[in-house]
Write a protein that holds these residues in place. Structure first.
Motif, PDB file in Angstrom:
ATOM      1  N   MET A   1       0.832  -1.200   0.000  1.00  0.00           N
ATOM      2  CA  MET A   1       0.000   0.000   0.000  1.00  0.00           C
ATOM      3  C   MET A   1       0.867   1.250   0.000  1.00  0.00           C
ATOM      4  N   GLU A   2       1.927   1.235   0.781  1.00  0.00           N
ATOM      5  CA  GLU A   2       2.810   2.397   0.848  1.00  0.00           C
ATOM      6  C   GLU A   2       3.470   2.662  -0.495  1.00  0.00           C
ATOM      7  N   ASP A   3       3.842   1.605  -1.235  1.00  0.00           N
ATOM      8  CA  ASP A   3       4.451   1.780  -2.553  1.00  0.00           C
ATOM      9  C   ASP A   3       3.491   2.462  -3.521  1.00  0.00           C
ATOM     10  N   ALA A   4       2.215   2.082  -3.470  1.00  0.00           N
ATOM     11  CA  ALA A   4       1.223   2.705  -4.344  1.00  0.00           C
ATOM     12  C   ALA A   4       1.093   4.187  -4.018  1.00  0.00           C
ATOM     13  N   PHE A   5       1.101   4.529  -2.742  1.00  0.00           N
ATOM     14  CA  PHE A   5       1.022   5.930  -2.331  1.00  0.00           C
ATOM     15  C   PHE A   5       2.245   6.684  -2.811  1.00  0.00           C
ATOM     16  N   LEU A   6       3.418   6.072  -2.696  1.00  0.00           N
ATOM     17  CA  LEU A   6       4.648   6.701  -3.154  1.00  0.00           C
ATOM     18  C   LEU A   6       4.589   6.952  -4.658  1.00  0.00           C
ATOM     19  N   ASP A   7       4.063   5.983  -5.401  1.00  0.00           N
ATOM     20  CA  ASP A   7       3.944   6.154  -6.843  1.00  0.00           C
ATOM     21  C   ASP A   7       3.067   7.355  -7.181  1.00  0.00           C
ATOM     22  N   VAL A   8       1.989   7.533  -6.467  1.00  0.00           N
ATOM     23  CA  VAL A   8       1.100   8.668  -6.697  1.00  0.00           C
ATOM     24  C   VAL A   8       1.838   9.968  -6.391  1.00  0.00           C
ATOM     25  N   ARG A   9       2.598   9.987  -5.316  1.00  0.00           N
ATOM     26  CA  ARG A   9       3.353  11.182  -4.953  1.00  0.00           C
ATOM     27  C   ARG A   9       4.414  11.493  -5.999  1.00  0.00           C
TER      28      ARG A   9
ATOM     29  N   GLN B   1       4.366  10.600  -9.161  1.00  0.00           N
ATOM     30  CA  GLN B   1       3.671  11.057 -10.364  1.00  0.00           C
ATOM     31  C   GLN B   1       3.245  12.515 -10.227  1.00  0.00           C
ATOM     32  N   ARG B   2       2.755  12.883  -9.064  1.00  0.00           N
ATOM     33  CA  ARG B   2       2.332  14.264  -8.839  1.00  0.00           C
ATOM     34  C   ARG B   2       3.528  15.211  -8.929  1.00  0.00           C
ATOM     35  N   THR B   3       4.651  14.806  -8.361  1.00  0.00           N
ATOM     36  CA  THR B   3       5.867  15.625  -8.428  1.00  0.00           C
ATOM     37  C   THR B   3       6.326  15.790  -9.869  1.00  0.00           C
ATOM     38  N   MET B   4       6.307  14.713 -10.633  1.00  0.00           N
ATOM     39  CA  MET B   4       6.728  14.780 -12.030  1.00  0.00           C
ATOM     40  C   MET B   4       5.800  15.702 -12.826  1.00  0.00           C
ATOM     41  N   ARG B   5       4.510  15.640 -12.552  1.00  0.00           N
ATOM     42  CA  ARG B   5       3.572  16.537 -13.234  1.00  0.00           C
ATOM     43  C   ARG B   5       3.847  17.988 -12.873  1.00  0.00           C
ATOM     44  N   LYS B   6       4.149  18.241 -11.609  1.00  0.00           N
ATOM     45  CA  LYS B   6       4.447  19.605 -11.184  1.00  0.00           C
ATOM     46  C   LYS B   6       5.688  20.139 -11.893  1.00  0.00           C
ATOM     47  N   ILE B   7       6.705  19.310 -12.010  1.00  0.00           N
ATOM     48  CA  ILE B   7       7.940  19.715 -12.684  1.00  0.00           C
ATOM     49  C   ILE B   7       7.673  19.979 -14.163  1.00  0.00           C
ATOM     50  N   THR B   8       6.950  19.073 -14.810  1.00  0.00           N
ATOM     51  CA  THR B   8       6.630  19.236 -16.220  1.00  0.00           C
ATOM     52  C   THR B   8       5.803  20.496 -16.450  1.00  0.00           C
ATOM     53  N   HIS B   9       4.797  20.689 -15.619  1.00  0.00           N
ATOM     54  CA  HIS B   9       3.945  21.877 -15.751  1.00  0.00           C
ATOM     55  C   HIS B   9       4.769  23.153 -15.564  1.00  0.00           C
ATOM     56  N   ALA B  10       5.649  23.150 -14.586  1.00  0.00           N
ATOM     57  CA  ALA B  10       6.495  24.322 -14.345  1.00  0.00           C
ATOM     58  C   ALA B  10       7.362  24.614 -15.563  1.00  0.00           C
ATOM     59  N   LEU B  11       7.949  23.585 -16.140  1.00  0.00           N
ATOM     60  CA  LEU B  11       8.782  23.769 -17.325  1.00  0.00           C
ATOM     61  C   LEU B  11       7.965  24.333 -18.487  1.00  0.00           C
ATOM     62  N   VAL B  12       6.786  23.789 -18.713  1.00  0.00           N
ATOM     63  CA  VAL B  12       5.930  24.262 -19.805  1.00  0.00           C
ATOM     64  C   VAL B  12       5.568  25.727 -19.590  1.00  0.00           C
ATOM     65  N   GLU B  13       5.225  26.096 -18.382  1.00  0.00           N
ATOM     66  CA  GLU B  13       4.881  27.489 -18.092  1.00  0.00           C
ATOM     67  C   GLU B  13       6.077  28.413 -18.331  1.00  0.00           C
ATOM     68  N   LEU B  14       7.247  27.973 -17.930  1.00  0.00           N
ATOM     69  CA  LEU B  14       8.448  28.782 -18.140  1.00  0.00           C
ATOM     70  C   LEU B  14       8.788  28.905 -19.622  1.00  0.00           C
ATOM     71  N   LEU B  15       8.537  27.848 -20.385  1.00  0.00           N
ATOM     72  CA  LEU B  15       8.808  27.880 -21.821  1.00  0.00           C
ATOM     73  C   LEU B  15       7.895  28.853 -22.562  1.00  0.00           C
ATOM     74  N   LYS B  16       6.790  29.203 -21.957  1.00  0.00           N
ATOM     75  CA  LYS B  16       5.901  30.210 -22.550  1.00  0.00           C
ATOM     76  C   LYS B  16       6.511  31.600 -22.441  1.00  0.00           C
ATOM     77  N   GLU B  17       7.439  31.760 -21.492  1.00  0.00           N
ATOM     78  CA  GLU B  17       8.037  33.059 -21.218  1.00  0.00           C
ATOM     79  C   GLU B  17       9.433  33.220 -21.821  1.00  0.00           C
TER      80      GLU B  17
END
Length: 96
Positions: A1-9, A11-27
């Motif tokens: 169960m803990e591994d599944a939670f870690l995977d979600v965390r 994934q969320r971190t990777m999305r945050k990083i990707t989103h941040a990069l995309v936003e910066l690339l707009k500028e």
């Protein structure tokens, strides 16, 4: 169960990083973007970034690899006689 939670965390971190990069690339261009700007925009620590990536170039390479990994099966399906609307699938993939 803990591994599944870690995977979600992770994934969320990777999305945050990707989103941040995309936003910066707009500028500004990729060459003008620093890891510091990415982590500030993503609201993560420097250590968290380096837990997943060696540097900005590693981030870009892993993003490219990930997109190609998911995109090529759609191309294959479109030209393999399956009834797949390739352009719709491609646009949906790029939108996501």
């Amino acid at each position: 169960m803990e591994d599944a939670f870690l995977d979600v965390r992770v994934q969320r971190t990777m999305r945050k990083i990707t989103h941040a990069l995309v936003e910066l690339l707009k500028e500004k261009s990729l060459a003008e973007i620093s890891v510091k700007e990415i982590i500030i925009k993503a609201r993560i620590s420097r250590g968290t970034f380096y837990l997943h990536y060696k540097d900005k170039n590693d981030l870009i390479q892993k993003l490219k690899d990930n997109y190609l990994h998911h995109f090529f099966p759609k191309i294959h399906a479109a030209f393999d006689g399956q009834r797949v609307d390739f352009f719709l699938e491609a646009l949906n993939f790029l939108k996501d």
